[in-house]
Design an enzyme around this catalytic site. Sequence first.
Site, PDB file in Angstrom:
ATOM      1  N   ASN A 102       0.920  -1.108   0.092  1.00  0.00           N
ATOM      2  CA  ASN A 102      -0.069   0.117  -0.167  1.00  0.00           C
ATOM      3  C   ASN A 102       0.922   1.413  -0.086  1.00  0.00           C
ATOM      4  O   ASN A 102       0.507   2.290  -0.796  1.00  0.00           O
ATOM      5  CB  ASN A 102      -0.982  -0.018   1.122  1.00  0.00           C
ATOM      6  CG  ASN A 102      -0.621  -0.097   2.549  1.00  0.00           C
ATOM      7  OD1 ASN A 102       0.798  -0.447   2.703  1.00  0.00           O
ATOM      8  ND2 ASN A 102      -1.320   0.501   3.405  1.00  0.00           N
ATOM      9  N   ALA A 148       5.508  -7.259  -1.217  1.00  0.00           N
ATOM     10  CA  ALA A 148       4.330  -7.814  -1.502  1.00  0.00           C
ATOM     11  C   ALA A 148       4.771  -8.152  -3.036  1.00  0.00           C
ATOM     12  O   ALA A 148       5.455  -7.625  -3.758  1.00  0.00           O
ATOM     13  CB  ALA A 148       3.069  -6.812  -1.404  1.00  0.00           C
ATOM     14  N   SER A 149       4.010  -9.375  -3.516  1.00  0.00           N
ATOM     15  CA  SER A 149       4.055 -10.054  -4.774  1.00  0.00           C
ATOM     16  C   SER A 149       3.863  -9.059  -5.920  1.00  0.00           C
ATOM     17  O   SER A 149       4.167  -9.402  -6.953  1.00  0.00           O
ATOM     18  CB  SER A 149       3.524 -11.218  -4.976  1.00  0.00           C
ATOM     19  OG  SER A 149       4.041 -12.487  -3.875  1.00  0.00           O
ATOM     20  N   GLU A 159       3.344  -4.555  12.426  1.00  0.00           N
ATOM     21  CA  GLU A 159       2.514  -3.454  12.344  1.00  0.00           C
ATOM     22  C   GLU A 159       1.468  -3.866  11.413  1.00  0.00           C
ATOM     23  O   GLU A 159       1.378  -4.321  10.145  1.00  0.00           O
ATOM     24  CB  GLU A 159       3.137  -2.561  11.479  1.00  0.00           C
ATOM     25  CG  GLU A 159       4.480  -1.689  12.050  1.00  0.00           C
ATOM     26  CD  GLU A 159       3.971  -0.858  13.369  1.00  0.00           C
ATOM     27  OE1 GLU A 159       2.772  -0.603  13.510  1.00  0.00           O
ATOM     28  OE2 GLU A 159       4.967  -0.299  13.862  1.00  0.00           O
ATOM     29  N   CYS A 172      -3.494   1.792   6.605  1.00  0.00           N
ATOM     30  CA  CYS A 172      -3.760   1.086   8.127  1.00  0.00           C
ATOM     31  C   CYS A 172      -4.332   2.027   8.780  1.00  0.00           C
ATOM     32  O   CYS A 172      -5.303   1.938   9.711  1.00  0.00           O
ATOM     33  CB  CYS A 172      -2.622   0.464   8.481  1.00  0.00           C
ATOM     34  SG  CYS A 172      -1.145   1.637   8.501  1.00  0.00           S
ATOM     35  N   GLU A 187     -11.945  -4.301   9.333  1.00  0.00           N
ATOM     36  CA  GLU A 187     -11.305  -3.267   8.544  1.00  0.00           C
ATOM     37  C   GLU A 187     -11.704  -3.357   7.306  1.00  0.00           C
ATOM     38  O   GLU A 187     -11.585  -4.208   6.398  1.00  0.00           O
ATOM     39  CB  GLU A 187      -9.630  -3.570   8.672  1.00  0.00           C
ATOM     40  CG  GLU A 187      -8.673  -2.574   7.846  1.00  0.00           C
ATOM     41  CD  GLU A 187      -7.465  -2.830   7.758  1.00  0.00           C
ATOM     42  OE1 GLU A 187      -6.974  -4.029   7.624  1.00  0.00           O
ATOM     43  OE2 GLU A 187      -6.520  -2.109   7.846  1.00  0.00           O
TER      44      GLU A 187
HETATM   45  P1  NAP Z   1      -0.771  -8.696   3.223  1.00  0.00           P
HETATM   46  O1  NAP Z   1      -1.679  -9.650   2.572  1.00  0.00           O
HETATM   47  O2  NAP Z   1      -0.658  -9.348   4.843  1.00  0.00           O
HETATM   48  O3  NAP Z   1       0.676  -8.968   2.889  1.00  0.00           O
HETATM   49  C1  NAP Z   1       1.440  -8.284   3.421  1.00  0.00           C
HETATM   50  C2  NAP Z   1       3.017  -8.884   3.372  1.00  0.00           C
HETATM   51  O4  NAP Z   1       3.123 -10.129   3.938  1.00  0.00           O
HETATM   52  C3  NAP Z   1       3.041  -9.439   1.680  1.00  0.00           C
HETATM   53  O5  NAP Z   1       4.665  -9.053   1.600  1.00  0.00           O
HETATM   54  C4  NAP Z   1       2.547 -10.607   1.775  1.00  0.00           C
HETATM   55  O6  NAP Z   1       3.370 -11.284   0.532  1.00  0.00           O
HETATM   56  C5  NAP Z   1       3.191 -11.083   3.080  1.00  0.00           C
HETATM   57  N1  NAP Z   1       2.371 -12.320   3.571  1.00  0.00           N
HETATM   58  C6  NAP Z   1       1.086 -12.425   3.313  1.00  0.00           C
HETATM   59  N2  NAP Z   1       0.751 -13.676   3.884  1.00  0.00           N
HETATM   60  C7  NAP Z   1       1.659 -13.938   4.704  1.00  0.00           C
HETATM   61  C8  NAP Z   1       2.071 -15.432   5.403  1.00  0.00           C
HETATM   62  N3  NAP Z   1       1.215 -16.141   5.732  1.00  0.00           N
HETATM   63  N4  NAP Z   1       3.433 -15.396   5.870  1.00  0.00           N
HETATM   64  C9  NAP Z   1       4.361 -14.700   5.489  1.00  0.00           C
HETATM   65  N5  NAP Z   1       4.167 -13.511   4.761  1.00  0.00           N
HETATM   66  C10 NAP Z   1       2.918 -13.373   4.198  1.00  0.00           C
HETATM   67  O7  NAP Z   1      -1.155  -7.344   3.487  1.00  0.00           O
HETATM   68  P2  NAP Z   1      -1.603  -6.427   2.226  1.00  0.00           P
HETATM   69  O8  NAP Z   1      -2.935  -6.685   1.826  1.00  0.00           O
HETATM   70  O9  NAP Z   1      -0.523  -6.360   1.507  1.00  0.00           O
HETATM   71  O10 NAP Z   1      -1.491  -4.879   3.306  1.00  0.00           O
HETATM   72  C11 NAP Z   1      -2.748  -4.512   3.757  1.00  0.00           C
HETATM   73  C12 NAP Z   1      -2.643  -4.872   5.327  1.00  0.00           C
HETATM   74  O11 NAP Z   1      -1.649  -4.201   5.909  1.00  0.00           O
HETATM   75  C13 NAP Z   1      -3.826  -3.871   5.845  1.00  0.00           C
HETATM   76  O12 NAP Z   1      -4.719  -5.014   7.123  1.00  0.00           O
HETATM   77  C14 NAP Z   1      -3.258  -2.774   6.576  1.00  0.00           C
HETATM   78  O13 NAP Z   1      -4.119  -2.318   7.494  1.00  0.00           O
HETATM   79  C15 NAP Z   1      -1.896  -3.317   6.928  1.00  0.00           C
HETATM   80  N6  NAP Z   1      -1.054  -2.313   6.962  1.00  0.00           N
HETATM   81  C16 NAP Z   1      -0.498  -2.044   8.123  1.00  0.00           C
HETATM   82  C17 NAP Z   1       0.342  -0.849   8.487  1.00  0.00           C
HETATM   83  C18 NAP Z   1       0.823  -0.406   9.699  1.00  0.00           C
HETATM   84  O14 NAP Z   1       1.793   0.198   9.854  1.00  0.00           O
HETATM   85  N7  NAP Z   1       0.093  -0.928  10.843  1.00  0.00           N
HETATM   86  C19 NAP Z   1       0.818  -0.032   7.620  1.00  0.00           C
HETATM   87  C20 NAP Z   1       0.326  -0.607   6.189  1.00  0.00           C
HETATM   88  C21 NAP Z   1      -0.519  -1.666   5.946  1.00  0.00           C
HETATM   89  P3  NAP Z   1       2.564 -11.657  -0.588  1.00  0.00           P
HETATM   90  O15 NAP Z   1       2.208 -10.368  -1.235  1.00  0.00           O
HETATM   91  O16 NAP Z   1       3.548 -12.513  -1.545  1.00  0.00           O
HETATM   92  O17 NAP Z   1       1.583 -12.452  -0.199  1.00  0.00           O
END
Ligand code: NAP
Length: 452
Positions: free
Chosen positions: A129, A154-155, A226, A260, A357
């Site tokens: 994001n 992220a992929s 995070e 987020c 969310e």
């Molecule tokens: P996501 O699907 O969780 O992906 C984030 C990262 O984690 C990607 O590199 C993803 O790789 C990897 N990943 C996913 N599943 C995994 C697993 N089981 N084991 C290890 N790695 C894994 O999240 P997103 O859709 O990219 O981002 C949205 C989320 O991030 C929202 O919930 C948002 O609120 C949160 N966020 C939080 C913050 C904060 O600072 N608190 C900031 C920004 C975003 P792949 O792409 O290869 O699946």
Amino acid sequence: MESRNPATGELVKRYDELSERELDAKLALARRAFERHRRTSFADRSKPMSRAGELLERDKRRLGALMTLEMGKTLKAAVAEAEKCAWVCRHYAEHAERYLADEVVETAARKSFVRCLPIGPVLAVMPWNFPFWQVFRFVAPGLMAGNVGLLKHASNVPQCALAIEALLREAGFDEGVFQTLLIGSGAVSGVIADPRVEAVTLTGSEGAGASVGAAAGRALKKSVLELGGSDPFIVMPSADVEKAAKTAVTARCINNGQSCIAAKRFIVHEAVYGEFEQRFVEGMRALKVGDPMADATDVGPLATPQVRDDVAAQVEASVAAGAKVLCGGARLPGPGNFYAPTALAEIPEGSPAYRDELFGPVASLFRVKGLDEAIRLANDSTFGLGSSVWTRDEAEQRRFIDELEAGQTFVNAMVASDPRLPFGGVKRSGYGRELAEVGIREFVNLKTVWVA
Ligand code: NAP
């Protein structure tokens, strides 16, 4: 791994994942690079970090266009993101030495103090994001602390991931001090378990956080998580309602609604609810949705078809449960992952718009009778990332500051991250902090030294 334009659906580029042998070579290189990098001085590290800031400024339009191409944020937001990355580089180039300076403690020893030492290669698992900012807020403190970085991005943003590695090399960091690993999420737990890796930080969803936290626990390694948020934005009668409503639209739709810390639940006192709702809905309707490269666009497409389908399903389920659509509420026709800026009201407890969310431009509006109800509703969430409260009453401000379950409370302003201030959450929004002094101290060996 695919780079696909979310505004058109077109495939732009495809990359193969690293083979096991390639991954092994990169982990070995990280370890070798660490043995050199840990011995460099703050001045040695500060030079390439400042240079990285200059390169981000110099190339902000090119890098911004890459972000827009891969994940759909507006170009102006992407350029601003590159500028913010330059700021965090400058911030740690300037302040890291002071943040990590020895702390002398008077004891019975001739001399006793605390010294912060680097720990080794740290894996960063990052979301799409804010494809540059999330990485730089880890990289700037991490490399300045003497650690080396491994990025599993992220992929859907492989070009951004590779551009960051190239930029840090051009800035003057040695080979291996920062490497991008083109690997899928299935390979992450193996990297965490690898003895050459010392710690892991993840920004992403709850599911990914739980999985990475569990892998770190099994390997007994430090982790920072995070995760998601469903931030409340509370408006009380003494607020400047016009300003609050205007800011609320920005706070909800920042990054096409995929932040987020976007305000997601708008909790408004009944005395000003009518005015707030009218102004807010007008503001949402006035947003220009379209080509993210165009200057006039306020809201671009969602990053992937999956993100848009998830948002659409959450809205549909909430409406089926009884929520009322004030504006939007549907996908937009044509190519690309566009979704209309949406406001929902009369949201039943237990429906997705109340509980979950929503990672898109969809606002949940709630009417409350007073301060206690506002605090209770704001805290009725599994998340605890940010919170924004609008009131000129100092007693109310104190109650919100003390009682909201969140990692940050902003008064009469929207939540934003700032390199000078800690950033992170409580509850299911994760643990640990990034940025500021506390952020750089997450991944160091805080060594106690006693000299008799
Ligand atoms: P996501 O699907 O969780 O992906 C984030 C990262 O984690 C990607 O590199 C993803 O790789 C990897 N990943 C996913 N599943 C995994 C697993 N089981 N084991 C290890 N790695 C894994 O999240 P997103 O859709 O990219 O981002 C949205 C989320 O991030 C929202 O919930 C948002 O609120 C949160 N966020 C939080 C913050 C904060 O600072 N608190 C900031 C920004 C975003 P792949 O792409 O290869 O699946």
